[in-house]
Motif scaffolding. Structure first.
Motif, mmCIF file in Angstrom:
data_model
loop_
_atom_site.group_PDB
_atom_site.id
_atom_site.type_symbol
_atom_site.label_atom_id
_atom_site.label_comp_id
_atom_site.label_asym_id
_atom_site.label_seq_id
_atom_site.Cartn_x
_atom_site.Cartn_y
_atom_site.Cartn_z
ATOM 1 N N TYR A 1 0.017 4.999 1.368
ATOM 2 C CA TYR A 1 -0.673 6.023 2.364
ATOM 3 C C TYR A 1 -0.371 7.346 2.372
ATOM 4 N N ARG B 1 -2.958 15.240 9.385
ATOM 5 C CA ARG B 1 -2.616 14.284 9.467
ATOM 6 C C ARG B 1 -3.356 13.297 9.735
ATOM 7 N N GLN B 2 -4.518 12.845 8.777
ATOM 8 C CA GLN B 2 -5.773 11.544 8.387
ATOM 9 C C GLN B 2 -4.921 10.850 7.392
ATOM 10 N N MET B 3 -4.452 10.052 7.686
ATOM 11 C CA MET B 3 -3.962 8.840 7.168
ATOM 12 C C MET B 3 -4.246 8.125 5.438
ATOM 13 N N ARG C 1 -3.713 1.033 -3.743
ATOM 14 C CA ARG C 1 -3.012 -0.659 -3.060
ATOM 15 C C ARG C 1 -2.668 -2.647 -4.141
ATOM 16 N N GLN D 1 -0.464 11.365 3.626
ATOM 17 C CA GLN D 1 -0.654 12.443 5.924
ATOM 18 C C GLN D 1 -0.050 13.460 5.714
ATOM 19 N N PHE E 1 0.495 -0.792 0.706
ATOM 20 C CA PHE E 1 -0.051 0.175 -0.129
ATOM 21 C C PHE E 1 1.004 0.724 -0.027
ATOM 22 N N LEU F 1 -5.595 6.165 2.126
ATOM 23 C CA LEU F 1 -5.439 5.271 0.932
ATOM 24 C C LEU F 1 -4.912 6.423 -0.256
ATOM 25 N N PHE G 1 3.682 6.672 3.101
ATOM 26 C CA PHE G 1 4.675 6.508 4.116
ATOM 27 C C PHE G 1 3.832 4.874 2.756
ATOM 28 N N LEU H 1 -0.728 -3.692 9.385
ATOM 29 C CA LEU H 1 0.369 -3.390 8.239
ATOM 30 C C LEU H 1 1.605 -2.727 8.995
ATOM 31 N N PHE I 1 5.278 -0.334 8.534
ATOM 32 C CA PHE I 1 4.939 0.707 7.798
ATOM 33 C C PHE I 1 6.396 1.180 7.533
ATOM 34 N N GLY I 2 6.503 1.299 6.193
ATOM 35 C CA GLY I 2 8.396 2.695 6.332
ATOM 36 C C GLY I 2 7.917 3.374 6.999
ATOM 37 N N THR I 3 9.513 4.363 6.650
ATOM 38 C CA THR I 3 9.421 5.563 7.634
ATOM 39 C C THR I 3 8.991 7.090 7.678
#
Lengths: 116, 118
Positions: free
Chosen positions: B37, B43-45, B50, B39, B35, B47, B91, B106, B108-110
């Motif tokens: 994502y 701040r709302q993540m 995918r 942000q 995925f 999508l 992300f 999930l 996640f990466g940084t």
């Protein structure tokens, strides 16, 4: 159709206190996952609730606990707060599926927790 | 254990241009989902897109497309015709296929902070 909602939006606590965060999933979803996002980092998985039970858990201490209610909403509780618990706490909801189906998780706006 | 790596902490692109964000992952499993994502500062993540690992065809969603290279364990995101509203943290995330019941967690990466310049 309401998306994922979380309350409160912001919270300030002191070390040693306890906190409860709340999440209502997207309509029709039955699974709730909680993530902790430290400043400048990616979210880290805390745990997941499905059928009112904790199904998966990440690498977080027992001070982090949760609950899921019959209406699928969920709470995250953190006891004995530490300064390092300061973070954005994200709730994500999804729909349980058939084996082999990877259901997308939808996130709420988060709760910003500051521990002083 | 699965890991996700995003090697570009920050990127900048001019409005209307194209930008590619990189993501690599490590897993010994064969069945999984990937995925992207977004942000925004609010701040709302959200999508973005995918990809199912069993599908060879790359996923696309309007101006967003991916380049999924399973053998190389690479999953990059291309944003075409960049818009100011694309400014956000992006992300990359990995999820193992579930085996009935609740979906998996999930990983996640940084993140990559993308700035779209006017």
């Amino acid at each position: 159709d309401a998306g994922v909602t979380q309350s409160p939006t912001h919270l300030i606590k002191t070390r040693g206190q306890q906190v409860t965060l709340r999440c209502s999933p997207k309509s029709g979803h039955d699974t709730v996952s909680w993530y902790q996002q430290a400043l400048g980092q990616g979210p880290q998985f805390i745990f997941q609730y499905y059928e009112e039970e904790e199904r998966q858990r990440g690498n977080f201490p027992d001070r982090f606990s949760g609950h899921q209610f019959p209406n699928y909403s969920s709470e995250l509780n953190v006891n004995a707060l530490l300064l390092g618990d300061s973070a954005l706490y994200l709730c994500a909801s999804s729909l349980s599926g058939l084996a082999g189906v990877g259901e997308t998780q939808y996130f709420g706006p988060g709760t910003r927790l500051l521990v002083l | 254990a699965q890991t996700v790596t995003q090697s570009q902490p920050e990127m900048s692109v001019q409005e209307a241009e194209t930008v590619t964000l990189s993501c690599t992952y490590d897993t010994s499993e064969n069945n999984y989902y990937l995925f992207w994502y977004k942000q925004p500062p609010s701040r709302q993540m959200i999508l973005v897109i995918r990809q199912e690992a069993y599908k060879q065809q790359n996923a696309t969603e309007n101006r967003f497309s991916v380049n999924f290279q399973k053998a190389a364990k690479s999953f990059s995101l291309k944003i075409s015709d960049s818009q100011l509203g694309d400014t956000a943290m992006y992300f990359c995330a990995f999820m193992l296929t579930n085996y009935g019941g609740a979906t998996n967690k999930l990983i996640f990466g940084t993140g990559t902070l993308l700035a779209v310049q006017p």
